[in-house]
Scaffold this active site. Structure first.
Site, PDB file in Angstrom:
ATOM      1  CB  ILE A  37      -0.945   0.028   1.214  1.00 27.72           C
ATOM      2  CG1 ILE A  37      -0.144  -0.057   2.521  1.00 27.72           C
ATOM      3  CG2 ILE A  37      -1.961  -1.079   1.126  1.00 27.72           C
ATOM      4  CD1 ILE A  37      -0.992   0.116   3.764  1.00 27.72           C
ATOM      5  N   GLY A  38       2.152   1.101   0.097  1.00 30.13           N
ATOM      6  CA  GLY A  38       2.981   2.300   0.105  1.00 30.13           C
ATOM      7  C   GLY A  38       4.449   1.945   0.020  1.00 30.13           C
ATOM      8  CD  GLU A  39       7.139   2.067  -4.074  1.00 32.45           C
ATOM      9  OE1 GLU A  39       7.672   3.152  -4.350  1.00 32.45           O
ATOM     10  OE2 GLU A  39       6.926   1.164  -4.885  1.00 32.45           O
ATOM     11  N   GLY A  40       8.026   3.419   1.618  1.00 31.19           N
ATOM     12  CA  GLY A  40       8.634   4.364   2.542  1.00 31.19           C
ATOM     13  C   GLY A  40      10.083   4.621   2.208  1.00 31.19           C
ATOM     14  CB  THR A  41      12.552   6.833   3.796  1.00 31.96           C
ATOM     15  OG1 THR A  41      12.228   6.438   5.132  1.00 31.96           O
ATOM     16  CG2 THR A  41      11.841   8.122   3.472  1.00 31.96           C
ATOM     17  CD  GLN A  58       9.387  -2.558  -0.632  1.00 34.05           C
ATOM     18  OE1 GLN A  58       9.754  -3.382   0.188  1.00 34.05           O
ATOM     19  NE2 GLN A  58      10.218  -2.012  -1.499  1.00 34.05           N
ATOM     20  CB  VAL A  59       3.753   0.676   3.793  1.00 31.85           C
ATOM     21  CG1 VAL A  59       2.723   0.563   4.909  1.00 31.85           C
ATOM     22  CG2 VAL A  59       4.824   1.695   4.154  1.00 31.85           C
ATOM     23  CE  LYS A 106       7.470   3.934   7.422  1.00 31.73           C
ATOM     24  NZ  LYS A 106       7.207   5.229   8.065  1.00 31.73           N
ATOM     25  CG  ASP A 125       7.659  13.954   5.450  1.00 30.87           C
ATOM     26  OD1 ASP A 125       7.499  14.794   4.545  1.00 30.87           O
ATOM     27  OD2 ASP A 125       7.767  12.739   5.233  1.00 30.87           O
TER      28      ASP A 125
END
EC number: 2.7.11.22
Length: 1512
Positions: free
Chosen positions: A712-716, A719-720, A735, A838
């Site tokens: 569902i996402g891409e973090g620093t 992935q999430v 995360k 952020d």
């Protein structure tokens, strides 16, 4: 002889170590270099051939010589006896017996073997030598010779002389139990240090005798294979005794003991001790040597081959003979001697202590490192502490690399097993083997920083243990001597003095623990520890080693209990001990800490209560010793005593499966061994009670406890994932924190996030539930570079995904609720002194209950207002970065977060980011245009900022924020203005924001949540993919579906039908309201004749899946190669085809009805748009033609078909049909609303059925599994006007679904066809979405392309369509859409707006909306539309108010205005529409939805379309 040699070598008991070393070096140089070669070869040979008998004569020969000669002779004789004597000579020469012992260990198995042989032979020798000092002394020389070439070469003769002497003394505990006058602890330390020196010395000396050593090693390796093993067995027995004695000697740490004691009391006590021992050993030599040879080979062979070998060795400790008697007596005598010698000489039995100390001191030294005991036990006591083992490893490896054995046993644990195998092989091959084994652990240990630290601690602990042992030795020496005598007599097992035992035990216990681990791994295979113990007994050497450990334990026992029960009890203890040690060691080694001890104690205790047998005490002792090694030795000793008592109560650990969680039953051990093999290395896991904490030591939970649903996402830093907890069924977000590419270990951002989130507990801040790993075992984690997962509560959406999706319209109350929750969370953070740094829409999470949570604290940090230190200004995403950071401020305040929240407030109203730039300078320019240029007049401190002179805007702007955002409600505008103050000191705080009029009385819990898309989780990643696909001209079904939500049916269908219509999707979204205009479009131009229509229907019906390319071919539509490829990718599911007829027909009916309605067709066309973007253009054209004819032919059918399709859930049509239920209030508005409804339905139904028809689900990005349910709001907004027309059309035609799609395509295609082509070109140029010229031309090009925001092309090119639109009333709508897309377009439309809503029925409005939608469909987010927001003509709003009345009829124009943009400003100004168009920044699909809503006629769609598309 011994004493003289000792004195000579040691330089006298009173000589300092340095002096002794010097003397020893000199003597070595003199005698060792010349004598060693002959002695080594002959000694080795005689040792091998004639283990016991030859040594005495040799010893005697050695004795007569001068001190040096005696040393050499002793070395020769001892070498004859065993490989060990040469080492002893070295020790004497060096005066460093401990160092020698360590060196021997390092040097390798040979050294150990020699030492053992010396011990074995020196047992008889004592009588012969009388002192045995000569033998021990003589033993030094062979050690040097036998040492690995590497060790010899490393030790220069000079270095070798001193350090070798030290090593000799240390290794040959017998040859002057204290190589130096220093206390045993000092000796041990020196021994350790000297062992290292000796390694070098020996290396140098070995350099000289490299050839000799190599030859000897070879011979030893060959003969030693058998004989060495024999000598090992002897060594194992005698050597272990020596090791124990050495331990006692070293622990007693009386260098004088070793030297003077070796000379004086050594001779006396050693003679006394040796006499019994000598008789026994003689008996052994005559009897044992063969058996020793036989048994040691077995033990070695078995040990090498099997883990059992270790066990056997351990057992053989007691078994040493059938030798139980002789070995036991031997051991007893040794232990007695050790005890006696310590007490009489204060240093321990000097001769025995020498012998024992030599081999024992090496052992003890080796053990002192903590690996030594186990390794020494298992490897004949030669295993030295990791430090030694490392050097010996290298040395022995190079000449006799016992790598094979090592590898064989490395399986258990490369360090431990390798130790065992190496020590064995090295016993045979070289002394270094013990070091070898130690080294393997140490090398392994040293491989990790943790291991290195542990190793250091081990050495320190060993030194402390030696000191403590020395202190305790004096007191315990007498007790130990008596207890040893009693134990030796009673148990006929040699036990070193408790001091020695404990020193050695502690040092070697660590080794023993490790060895035990090895043993565990090796022994684990055997089902019962008892059996293993028996096997160990069968193998003499391991038993000797074990016996040493046991003896140490027993000594403690003796001290505590006086005497252990008998040989049986001892052997039982030995057996149990190895087993328990193995078992315990496995856990202990991992938990080499207090926990382990405690756990062991607890486990043992639990097991012990049922087991009253004291024999377990040795195990406990060992375990205690291990624990003692870990903890303070005094405390450890006490604990060990207690444990021993408990252990004494325990029966054989193997038999007690529950006895030890740590030490499980043998079978369990086997499993544990395998598990432990993995777990032992668990560096990250709790080291205590490894087995006990099996389930929880590495973390109670692993990522395997979750079912991962998707990304569902891409973090620093990873992935999430969305996942479901298998235990609770709860949805969570994982995360991932990857450590692969992390140069500095755990990412600092992840550390900060974890640290901060643990301190923040608030309803508006994301909650981190736990942290898990992706490995169940620390070893796997370390090996495979595992990852950590931060487990968060799951939130269904984030604001960016929702705003870009166009599926949701937020009214003022929603915005109030969101901002209230956001500012509450931010105020909480700031009051806790944390800066988020952020804040952006993608970090503001939203669940379906309308709860807002602030997430992603990876950039957050603690803030101190008193602290003047600078912070980095490279924080906060550029679009949300405040001007002070852009100007280089490094001492910022929480005001930076408030600016970001102000940007989000504006974005919630405008549906798009208000400051979109891709560079800092451009960002500052944009801010200056709206908020005014930063200048000292407004912001006094701005001149202090680093970049003020370099980055200030080229021209001065006045603040126009209130003018630009006039459409925002006054209360919200006040807050907006306050939050976007340029001067951070004048900017409001989070707390002040909560007190402002806009948020003061807001209670989010009492406010209904917005109508969120329950079928689709709208996250940033999903939104980006959707946008990318649209730009690629591919249908993002999921995106389309979502967009349709915004666009309602049109956006969805457009995306699905042909993403190229991305413009269309936008227009579709708007067309939902404007769809009314679309029907006229379909009319123009490309109408399919009945034959073409039939072909199309047949195509749809005949194939299980229809390729869009086929569609294009059938329809004779020209498509560019890119579009063709996209179309090829698009397949209509069989279900769609099954309903394909219906779809096609419904499309036609829809078109027909739309044509009559004028607004239906556009919506229908819009619906087809849901199809792939690339395909959409082509498909739209084709459908436009098909729909034109279908509409004409089947308006009545359409309604029925649409209804059917709704039921069938067939694609766009069905959703449209579903929409029909609300019937148009008026033909125009009704159609418009109906179209909107249809669009909604298309969005809702299309997701599954429509899209399949247009696009295969697999090709669509994430979509709701089922079409989103038609929401009353959306339906009403978009469909009110459209209801009746669409319903009748769709109901009438069985192919209503297909027709709807075709109608949508046609609507877009036709309007696009005329103006489309013009606009299409623009669209294509402007937007990648447009695959087909028709679609592009239609409206898509301008509105979809980023140009719509910026350019009037969409409208301009649409200007031709505007004619159509005007006819449909679409012109006004288009203008409104264009307003969304561009101001110019609005200009054309504003006059019409009224006409549009009034004169042009929904159809016109719908068409206009389509155009508008197309505009919004443009991803205005891709452009900076801020300055275009004023483009939208109010007329459109006004216009749209009518048509939009359908959708927005429910919501009056004001509501529309509330639709954020136009609510206040759309009607008021084209700017509103411009904003609406701006909405498209989110996505084409979104744009359309909002555009419709924004259009006056479809407030919902307009709201949605504008969502982010709102210009402002």
């Amino acid at each position: 002889m011994p004493s003289s040699s000792d004195t000579a070598l040691g330089g006298g008991g009173g000589l300092s170590w340095a002096e002794k070393k010097l003397e020893e070096r000199r003597k070595r140089r003199r005698f060792l270099s010349p004598q060693q070669p002959p002695l080594l070869l002959p000694l080795l040979q005689p040792q091998l051939l004639q283990p016991p008998p030859p040594p005495p004569p040799l010893l005697f020969l050695a004795a007569p010589g001068t001190a040096a000669a005696a040393a050499a002779a002793a070395a020769a004789s001892s070498s004859c006896f065993s490989p060990g004597p040469p080492l002893e000579v070295k020790r004497l020469a060096r005066g460093k017996r401990r160092a020698g012992g360590r060196q021997k260990r390092r040097r390798g198995p040979r050294a150990g073997q020699e030492a053992e042989k010396r011990r074995v032979f020196s047992l008889p020798q004592p009588q012969q030598d009388g002192g045995g000092g000569a033998s021990s002394g003589g033993g030094v020389t062979p050690l040097v010779e036998y040492e690995d070439v590497s060790s010899q070469s490393e030790q220069g003769l000079l270095l070798g002389g001193a350090s070798a002497a030290t090593a000799a003394t240390a290794a040959g505990g017998t040859g002057g139990s204290g190589g130096s006058p220093a206390s045993s602890s000092g000796t041990q330390r020196r021994g350790e240090g000297s062992e290292r020196r000796p390694r070098r010395d020996r290396r140098s000396s070995s350099g000289r005798s490299k050839d000799r050593h190599r030859e000897h090693r070879r011979r030893d390796g060959q003969r030693g294979g058998g004989e060495a093993s024999k000598s090992r067995s002897r060594h194992g027995h005698g050597g272990e005794e020596r090791a124990e004695a050495g331990k006692s000697g070293s622990s007693s740490s009386s260098g004088g003991r070793r030297k003077s004691a070796s000379a004086t009391s050594s001779s006396s006590s050693s003679r006394k001790d040796r006499d019994p021992k000598a008789h026994r050993s003689r008996t052994k030599s005559s009897k044992e040597p063969p058996s020793a040879y036989k048994e040691p080979p077995k033990a070695y062979r078995e040990d090498k081959t099997e883990p059992k070998a270790y066990r056997r060795r351990q057992r053989s400790l007691s078994p040493l003979g059938g030798r139980d008697d002789s070995p036991v007596s031997h051991r007893a005598s040794q232990s007695l001697r050790n005890r006696k010698s310590p007490s009489p000489a204060g240093g321990g039995s000097s001769p025995y202590s020498r012998r024992l100390a030599r081999s024992p001191s090496p052992y003890s030294r080796r053990r002192s490192p903590s690996y030594s005991r186990h390794s020494s036990y298992e490897r004949g006591g030669d295993v030295s502490p990791s430090p030694y083992s490392s050097s010996s490893w290298r040395r022995s490896r190079s000449p006799y690399s016992p790598v094979i054995r090592r590898s064989a046993k490395s399986r258990s644990r490369s360090p431990y097993s390798s130790r065992h195998s190496r020590s064995r092989s090295r016993h045979r091959l070289s002394r270094s083997r013990s070091r070898h084994s130690s080294i393997s652990p140490s090398t392994l240990t040293l491989k990790s920083s943790l291991a290195a630290e542990l190793n250091k601690n081990k050495k320190a602990r060993a030194a402390e243990a030696a000191r403590a042992a020395e202190a305790a030795k004096a007191a315990e020496a007498a007790k130990a001597a008596e207890a040893a005598a009693k134990a030796a007599k009673a148990a006929s097992t040699s036990t070193p003095t408790k001091g020695n035992t404990e020193t050695g035990a502690s040092a070697s216990q660590t080794n023993h623990v490790k060895d035990v681990k090895k043993l565990k791994t090796e022994h684990a295979p055997s089902p019962s520890s008892g059996g293993t113990l028996k096997n160990d007994k069968a193998k003499t050497k391991p038993p000797l080693q074990v016996t040493k450990v046991d003896n140490n334990l027993i000594v403690d026992k003796a001290t505590k209990k006086a005497v252990v029960v008998g040989k049986e009890s001892k052997s039982a203890a030995t057996k149990e001990e190895p087993v328990s040690l193995k078992e315990k060691t496995k856990p202990l080694t991992p938990s080499i800490g207090a926990k382990e001890k405690e756990q062991h104690v607890a486990l043992v205790t639990s097991t012990l209560p049922p087991l009253p047998l004291p024999p377990m005490l040795p195990e406990d002792k060992d375990a205690d010793s291990l624990r003692g090694n870990i903890s303070v030795k005094a405390v450890k000793k006490e604990v060990e005593k207690k444990l021993r008592c408990l252990l004494a109560d325990l029966p054989l650990p193997p038999e007690l499966p529950g006895g030890d969680d740590l030490s499980k039953s043998p079978e369990e051990k086997k499993t544990a061994t395998q598990l432990h093999n993995k777990r032992r290395p668990k560096i990250c896991g709790p080291r205590f009670g490894e087995i006990k904490e099996k389930d929880i030591d590495w973390g109670k939970r692993c990522v395997d406890k979750f079912d991962i649903i998707g990304i569902i996402g891409e973090g620093t830093y990873g992935q999430v994932y969305k996942a479901r907890d298998k235990d609770t069924g709860e949805m969570v977000a994982l995360k991932k924190v990857r450590l692969d590419n992390e140069k500095e270990g755990f990412p600092i951002t992840a550390i900060r996030e974890i640290k901060i989130l643990r301190q923040l507990t608030h309803q508006s801040i994301i909650n981190m539930k736990e942290i898990v790993t992706d490995k169940e075992d620390a070893l796997d984690f370390k090996k495979d570079k595992g990852a950590f997962y931060l487990v968060f509560e799951y939130m269904d959406h984030d604001l960016m995904g929702l705003l870009e999706s166009g599926l949701v319209h937020f009214n003022e109350n929603h915005i109030k609720s969101f901002m209230r929750q956001l500012m509450e969370g931010l105020d909480y953070c700031h009051k806790k002194n944390f800066l988020h740094r952020d804040i952006k829409c993608s970090n503001i999470l939203l669940n379906n209950r309308g709860q807002i949570k602030l997430a992603d604290f990876g950039l957050a940090r603690l803030y101190s207002s008193e602290e003047s230190r600078p912070y980095t200004n490279k924080v906060i995403t550029l679009w949300y970065r405040p001007p002070e950071l852009l100007l280089g401020e490094e001492r910022y305040t929480p005001a930076i977060d408030v600016w970001s929240c102000g940007c989000i407030l504006g974005e919630l109203f405008t549906k798009k980011p208000i400051f979109q730039a891709n560079q800092e300078l451009a960002q500052l320019e944009l801010i200056s245009r709206i908020c005014g240029s930063p200048c000292p007049a407004v912001w006094p401190d701005v001149i202090k900022l680093p970049y003020f002179n370099t980055m200030k805007p080229k021209k001065q702007y006045r603040r126009k924020l209130r003018e630009e955002f006039v459409f925002i409600p006054a209360a919200a505008l006040d807050l907006f203005d306050y939050m976007l103050a340029l001067d951070p000191s004048k900017r409001c705080t989070a707390e002040q924001a909560l007190q402002c009029e806009f948020l003061r009385d807001v209670e989010p819990s009492k406010m209904p949540p917005p109508d969120l898309p329950l079928w689709q989780d709208c996250h940033e990643l999903w939104s980006k993919k959707r946008r990318r696909q649209k730009q690629m001209g591919m249908t993002d079904d999921v995106s389309t579906v979502k967009a349709p939500r915004k666009d309602l049916s049109l956006g969805m269908d457009d995306s699905r039908t042909s993403t190229p219509q991305s413009v269309l999707p936008s227009s579709q979204l708007k067309p939902q309201g404007n769809s009314n205009a679309a029907p006229v479009k379909t009319g123009p131009g490309q109408q399919l004749n009945h034959s073409e229509l039939a072909i199309l229907l047949n195509l749809l019906q005949s194939k299980t899946s229809v390729n869009m390319a086929d569609f294009v071919q059938v329809l004779n539509i020209k498509v560019n190669s890119e579009t063709q490829q996209q179309l090829n990718k698009i397949n209509l599911p069989a279900g769609i085809l099954a309903t394909g007829e219906k779809q096609t027909d419904p499309s036609t009916p829809q078109q027909e009805s739309s044509k009559p309605l004028g607004g239906i067709q556009p919506s229908q066309n819009m619906q087809p748009k849901v199809e792939p973007d690339a395909a959409q253009a082509a498909v739209q054209s084709a459908f436009a033609v098909l729909l034109t004819q279908l509409i004409k032919a089947q308006q009545s059918k359409q309604k029925d078909v649409l209804l059917e399709e709704r039921e069938n859930g067939s694609g766009h049509e069905a959703p449209l049909q579903l929409r029909p239920p609300p019937e148009p209030a008026t033909p125009a508005s009704g159609q418009d609303d109906l179209i909107q409804h249809q669009d909604m339905r298309l969005l809702e139904l299309t997701p599954e059925p429509d899209r399949p028809r247009i696009l295969p689900p697999d090709q669509r990005p994430p979509e709701p599994p089922e079409p989103p349910p038609v929401t009353e709001e959306d339906l009403d907004y978009r469909t009110e006007n459209q209801h009746v027309p669409t319903t009748s059309s769709s109901l009438t035609d069985p192919h209503a679904g297909v027709k709807a799609a075709l109608l949508q395509l046609l609507a877009q295609h036709q309007p696009q066809d005329d103006p489309k082509r013009e606009s299409g070109i623009d669209y294509q140029a402007g937007d990648t979405y447009v695959p087909s010229s028709d679609y592009k031309d239609n409206f898509g090009s301008s509105s979809f392309s980023s140009a719509p925001y910026v350019s009037n092309d969409g409208l301009g090119s649409a200007s031709a369509p505007p004619l159509e639109r005007r006819s449909f009333m679409g012109n006004s709508d288009i203008q409104s859409l264009d307003n969304y897309s561009t101001t110019s377009s609005h200009s054309g439309g504003p006059p019409q707006p009224s006409a549009f809503s009034e004169s042009f029925p929904s159809s016109v409005a719908g068409y206009g909306d389509i155009y508008l939608n197309t505009g919004p469909m443009l991803f205005s987010g891709d452009k900076d539309h801020r300055f275009e927001y004023s483009h939208g003509p109010i007329a459109v709003l006004a216009n749209s108010s009518d048509p939009s009345t359908g959708p927005e009829s429910t919501h009056p124009l004001p509501a529309k205005m509330h639709n954020y943009n136009y609510g206040g400003s759309l009607q008021e100004t084209p700017g509103g529409h411009g904003l609406m168009h701006g909405q498209t920044w989110t996505s084409p699909a979104q744009g359309p939805g909002y555009s419709q809503g924004y259009r006056g006629h479809i407030s919902t769609s307009a709201g949605r379309g504008r969502g982010r598309g709102l210009p402002y």
